[in-house]
Design an enzyme around this catalytic site. Structure first.
Site, mmCIF file in Angstrom:
data_model
loop_
_atom_site.group_PDB
_atom_site.id
_atom_site.type_symbol
_atom_site.label_atom_id
_atom_site.label_comp_id
_atom_site.label_asym_id
_atom_site.label_seq_id
_atom_site.Cartn_x
_atom_site.Cartn_y
_atom_site.Cartn_z
ATOM 1 N N LYS A 26 0.724 -1.123 0.138
ATOM 2 C CA LYS A 26 -0.022 0.073 0.077
ATOM 3 C C LYS A 26 1.056 1.182 0.092
ATOM 4 O O LYS A 26 0.387 2.251 -0.183
ATOM 5 C CB LYS A 26 -1.074 -0.066 1.115
ATOM 6 C CG LYS A 26 -2.091 -1.009 1.287
ATOM 7 C CD LYS A 26 -3.277 -0.416 0.212
ATOM 8 C CE LYS A 26 -4.183 -1.375 0.143
ATOM 9 N NZ LYS A 26 -5.537 -0.982 -0.672
ATOM 10 N N SER B 178 0.999 -9.563 -0.271
ATOM 11 C CA SER B 178 0.829 -8.501 -0.537
ATOM 12 C C SER B 178 1.083 -7.840 0.805
ATOM 13 O O SER B 178 1.309 -6.687 0.984
ATOM 14 C CB SER B 178 -0.552 -8.232 -0.855
ATOM 15 O OG SER B 178 -1.471 -8.949 -0.147
HETATM 16 C C1 LIG Z 1 -2.164 -6.827 2.627
HETATM 17 C C2 LIG Z 1 -3.313 -6.579 1.550
HETATM 18 N N1 LIG Z 1 -3.597 -7.570 0.357
HETATM 19 C C3 LIG Z 1 -4.360 -7.099 -0.612
HETATM 20 C C4 LIG Z 1 -5.032 -5.911 -0.447
HETATM 21 C C5 LIG Z 1 -6.213 -5.836 -1.433
HETATM 22 O O1 LIG Z 1 -5.890 -4.626 -2.257
HETATM 23 P P1 LIG Z 1 -6.762 -3.851 -3.260
HETATM 24 O O2 LIG Z 1 -7.855 -3.177 -2.681
HETATM 25 O O3 LIG Z 1 -6.182 -3.015 -4.035
HETATM 26 O O4 LIG Z 1 -7.700 -4.873 -4.167
HETATM 27 C C6 LIG Z 1 -5.318 -5.164 0.725
HETATM 28 C C7 LIG Z 1 -6.445 -3.943 0.849
HETATM 29 O O5 LIG Z 1 -6.327 -3.367 1.942
HETATM 30 C C8 LIG Z 1 -4.276 -5.337 1.798
HETATM 31 O O6 LIG Z 1 -4.208 -4.795 2.787
#
Ligand SMILES: Cc1ncc(COP(=O)(O)O)c(C=O)c1O
Length: 308
Positions: free
Chosen positions: A50, A302
């Site tokens: 993020k 992520s």
């Molecule tokens: C660790 C993590 N992965 C994935 C996402 C999903 O991202 P997006 O809202 O851009 O799909 C988030 C959203 O907060 C997140 O915190």
């Protein structure tokens, strides 16, 4: 949002972000009978990707007085970090009942948390009023091309890192909530390697992206989904991410809560990586849908902000 914008985002954010490693694990590869490339965004500044999107947007603003976000999770920390880079203040609107831990995490990154009288229902309204009152710039967590381009830098990096090793990912698996990360990564990957599949992964309890892709329009959940993957408890995809996802994403896989937990456990025990439930979604998809997936897979881990 095109490849040129993702390259531009990369140049803006590069001085303030890590080139996170592309990890491999012989044990995991043997366990799954696949070759896995793990893009370690849990090791990114603020503990998730993020920071990329928040910085990508924030660095285009002309002399902002401050930054304002609505978030109870990783976007709050990304925005707080971006504000620190710019040397301005960050305000984050969170519901009063949000976890004290998350509020503390946002404060630790330097944000001021506004929560008095804030509920999940009125928080957008509170944010709008605060934007008027303070003149701070509002940063949407996903429905913004500059944010999406920032998240797309994950895709640029991982293809370059795989290429340097002479490995070609046949598919890239990406967690999807509001869709900013998936849209950005899909735009980058399809521009550079059109034959690589791009697949979103979401919990079964929050399978709105799969249903949206099937229906050809945004399908909204009626209630906040009950899933341990707290990063993707969003009710629907954003309009801008959906436009890109519809065109470029090959499919969405839904996974069970058991698979998410097992994926977290495997990442911790086999690779020693502390990945949060949402970040473990791609490995959960390999657990549950592996038979139908190609042999060489890139997984976007992520984030790593978990309540230990
Ligand atoms: C660790 C993590 N992965 C994935 C996402 C999903 O991202 P997006 O809202 O851009 O799909 C988030 C959203 O907060 C997140 O915190």
């Amino acid at each position: 949002m095109d490849l040129a914008q993702i390259h531009a985002a990369f140049r803006r954010i590069a001085p303030y972000t890590h080139r996170t490693p592309l990890l491999t694990s012989r044990l995991l590869d043997e366990f799954f009978g696949k070759r896995l490339l793990l893009k370690a965004e849990h090791l990114q500044k603020t503990g998730s990707f993020k920071a990329r999107g928040a910085l990508s947007k924030a660095l285009t603003l002309e002399n902002p007085k401050g930054l304002l976000a609505v978030s109870s999770g990783n976007h709050a920390q990304g925005v707080a970090y971006a504000a620190r880079v710019l040397g301005v203040r960050a305000l984050v609107v969170m519901p009063e009942e949000a976890s004290p831990l998350k509020k503390a995490a946002a404060r630790a990154y330097g944000a001021e948390v506004v929560d008095r009288g804030v509920t999940p229902k009125n928080r957008e309204e509170v944010a709008r009023a605060l934007v008027e009152e303070t003149g701070y710039a509002f940063l949407h967590p996903f429905d913004d091309p500059l944010v999406m381009a920032g998240q797309g830098t994950v895709g640029l990096e991982l293809l370059a890192q795989a290429g340097r090793r002479g490995v070609f990912p046949e598919a890239v698996l990406v967690p999807v909530g509001g869709g900013g990360l998936l849209a950005g990564v899909a735009a980058a990957v399809k521009a550079l390697s059109p034959e690589t599949l791009v697949l979103g992964v979401e919990p079964e309890a929050a399978d709105d992206a799969r249903r949206s892709l099937e229906a050809g329009r945004i399908v909204r959940l009626t209630e906040v989904p009950r899933t341990r993957a707290d990063g993707v408890r969003t009710l629907s995809l954003g309009e801008r991410p959906f436009a890109v996802i519809r065109e470029k994403v090959d499919g969405i896989l839904a996974v069970s809560e058991e698979a998410i937990l097992e994926a977290e456990r495997l990442l911790l025990t086999r690779t020693k990586q502390g990945v949060e439930p949402t970040g473990a979604l791609p490995l959960a998809a390999v657990l549950e849908h592996g038979a139908g997936l190609p042999g060489t897979l890139a997984l976007v881990l992520s984030g790593g902000n978990r309540d230990v």
